[in-house]
Scaffold this active site. Structure first.
Site, PDB file in Angstrom:
ATOM      1  N   TYR A 145       0.746  -1.307  -0.137  1.00  0.00           N
ATOM      2  CA  TYR A 145       0.208   0.046   0.047  1.00  0.00           C
ATOM      3  C   TYR A 145       0.585   1.208   0.039  1.00  0.00           C
ATOM      4  CZ  TYR A 145      -4.858  -1.901   0.826  1.00  0.00           C
ATOM      5  OH  TYR A 145      -5.879  -2.495   0.941  1.00  0.00           O
ATOM      6  N   LYS A 159       3.082 -15.321   1.794  1.00  0.00           N
ATOM      7  CA  LYS A 159       3.071 -15.926   0.462  1.00  0.00           C
ATOM      8  C   LYS A 159       4.755 -16.291   0.246  1.00  0.00           C
ATOM      9  CE  LYS A 159       1.378 -17.484  -3.353  1.00  0.00           C
ATOM     10  NZ  LYS A 159       0.363 -18.575  -3.560  1.00  0.00           N
ATOM     11  N   ASP A 176      -3.293 -17.916  -0.008  1.00  0.00           N
ATOM     12  CA  ASP A 176      -4.230 -18.745  -0.913  1.00  0.00           C
ATOM     13  C   ASP A 176      -5.134 -19.471  -0.002  1.00  0.00           C
ATOM     14  OD1 ASP A 176      -2.089 -19.957  -0.853  1.00  0.00           O
ATOM     15  OD2 ASP A 176      -2.082 -20.510  -3.126  1.00  0.00           O
ATOM     16  N   ASP A 216      -6.409  -6.939   4.266  1.00  0.00           N
ATOM     17  CA  ASP A 216      -7.580  -6.197   3.707  1.00  0.00           C
ATOM     18  C   ASP A 216      -8.646  -7.146   2.973  1.00  0.00           C
ATOM     19  OD1 ASP A 216      -9.034  -4.215   2.743  1.00  0.00           O
ATOM     20  OD2 ASP A 216      -7.976  -3.958   0.911  1.00  0.00           O
ATOM     21  N   ASP A 234     -12.246  -8.853   4.656  1.00  0.00           N
ATOM     22  CA  ASP A 234     -13.793  -8.733   4.202  1.00  0.00           C
ATOM     23  C   ASP A 234     -14.198 -10.439   4.077  1.00  0.00           C
ATOM     24  OD1 ASP A 234     -13.275  -6.225   3.660  1.00  0.00           O
ATOM     25  OD2 ASP A 234     -14.276  -6.336   1.571  1.00  0.00           O
TER      26      ASP A 234
HETATM   27  C1  IPM Z   1     -10.328  -1.372   4.517  1.00  0.00           C
HETATM   28  C2  IPM Z   1     -10.444  -0.386   3.304  1.00  0.00           C
HETATM   29  C3  IPM Z   1      -9.604   0.670   2.949  1.00  0.00           C
HETATM   30  C4  IPM Z   1      -8.256  -0.429   2.696  1.00  0.00           C
HETATM   31  C5  IPM Z   1      -9.764   1.462   1.726  1.00  0.00           C
HETATM   32  C6  IPM Z   1     -10.959   2.177   1.593  1.00  0.00           C
HETATM   33  C7  IPM Z   1      -8.366   2.118   1.490  1.00  0.00           C
HETATM   34  O1  IPM Z   1     -10.743  -1.336   2.409  1.00  0.00           O
HETATM   35  O2  IPM Z   1     -10.039  -0.413   5.508  1.00  0.00           O
HETATM   36  O3  IPM Z   1     -10.118  -2.266   4.610  1.00  0.00           O
HETATM   37  O4  IPM Z   1      -7.950  -1.217   1.615  1.00  0.00           O
HETATM   38  O5  IPM Z   1      -7.495  -0.312   3.748  1.00  0.00           O
HETATM   39 MG    MG Z   2     -11.121  -3.384   3.067  1.00  0.00          MG
END
Ligand code: IPM
Ligand code: MG
Length: 360
Positions: free
Chosen positions: A142, A193, A225, A249, A253
């Site tokens: 990032y 990885k 993975d 990240d 999710d």
């Molecule tokens: C998160 C979000 C952020 C990230 C974005 C909005 C930049 O997806 O906090 O997980 O990728 O860190």
């Molecule tokens: Mg995110």
């Protein structure tokens, strides 16, 4: 001295969910005599519209001066087409994270038993789920340099980013994770990885090194993975997961959906001294913004984390978490966690119900 909380509503559903979280924060502030001073500032697209940049100087200064920060969400299609990445809403968020060195991102994925049927996975796969993802937040691909889009021979454009971690960065996030594991079930899975990327070979080496200082914690390693697969196959095998910025990240999710909805997942982003920014793991959901459909619980649970980690008010945090559980017991559901026989509520009704549960 009065402690100071900076609230950054941001974009999309950000202002709606933050409004509800603020109701909860103001209530416990009064009830527990916390003496918090609460201020608001602009970030993300809202800041671009008002000032031309996603992280105005005043906002950064206020964030630095605050004892804790509560953020809604940033981003939206309105700003997505700007070819200049510096003027994207996400830069506001990333700017605060890096300027304040909020490297330790804690993302707990806990399944509330009431929501076992809201998950897309079978109830027996997720019931009792309690994992903590520790994501490195201020390094990795990032932030690595160089980055950009350039032209190479023949006028062909190529995009490039750099995945880089130094050993100190790895060690400090490792410590956060080992400490967290020590306070839980004492199992830590480091995700990398290392079969392909040198940077994660070093990552693995440092984690192994640290493990010697934490003989009571069982360290294991997993390729990313496989980790993605295991998270949806048998998520309860995990206790604490530690990984880099991008993998974290993505995996967080996936972990969020195990709990029924990403609308349930809070997060804390901490610096070396425990100062932090608190935000729901979900984004700004521009498609449902302004319609009262957003689930404010992840933001309300983020307030609880803020009270516990940065404001030394663990009792108030416990009460908020209990109140969230209570509104779920009352069968109240925003659309993202709706299932048959439950009562549909709006964003504001959900926030009011948590306040009522706290007052009961
Ligand atoms: C998160 C979000 C952020 C990230 C974005 C909005 C930049 O997806 O906090 O997980 O990728 O860190
Ligand atoms: Mg995110």
């Amino acid at each position: 001295m009065a402690k100071n909380v900076l609230v950054l509503p941001g974009d999309g559903i950000g202002p709606e969910i933050v409004t509800e979280a603020r109701k909860v924060l103001e209530l416990v502030n009064e009830r527990h005599g916390l003496g918090l001073e609460i201020n608001e500032a602009l970030v993300g697209g809202a800041a671009i519209d008002a000032t031309g940049v996603p992280l105005p100087d005043e906002t950064l200064a206020a964030a630095k001066a605050a004892d804790a920060i509560l953020l809604g969400a940033v981003g939206g299609p309105k700003w997505d087409t700007n070819p200049d990445f510096a003027i994207r809403p996400e830069k506001g968020l990333l700017g605060i994270r890096s300027q304040l060195e909020l490297f330790g991102n804690l993302r707990p994925a806990i399944l509330y038993p009431q929501l076992a049927h809201a998950s897309t996975l079978k109830p027996e796969v997720v019931s009792g789920l309690d994992i903590l993802i520790v994501r490195e937040l201020t390094g990795g691909i990032y932030f690595g340099q160089p980055r950009g889009v350039r032209e190479k021979e023949g006028g062909i454009r190529e995009g490039f980013n750099t995945y880089v971690y130094d050993e100190n960065e790895i060690r400090r996030i490792g410590r956060v994770a080992f400490e967290a594991a020590r306070a839980r079930d004492k199992r830590l899975c480091s995700v990398d990885k290392a079969n392909v990327l040198e940077v994660t070979v070093l990552w693995r080496e440092i984690m192994e090194d640290l493990a010697k200082e934490y003989p009571d914690v069982e360290l294991s390693h997993m390729y990313v993975d496989n980790a993605a697969m295991q998270l949806v196959r048998a998520p309860k095998q995990f206790d604490v997961v530690v990984t880099g910025n991008m993998f974290g990240d993505i995996l967080s999710d996936a972990a969020a959906m195990l709990t029924g909805s990403i609308g349930m997942l809070p997060s804390a982003s901490l610096d070396e001294n425990g100062k932090g920014m608190y935000e729901p793991c979900h984004g700004s959901a521009p498609d449902i913004a302004g319609q009262g459909k957003a689930n404010p619980l992840a933001t309300i649970l983020s307030v609880a984390m803020m009270l516990r980690y940065s404001l030394n008010a663990g009792e108030a945090a416990d009460q908020i978490e209990a109140a969230v559980s209570k509104v779920l017991d009352q069968d109240l559901r925003t659309p993202d966690i709706m299932s048959e026989g439950m009562k549909a509520v709006t964003t504001a009704e959900m926030g009011d119900a948590v306040v009522a549960a706290l007052n009961a």
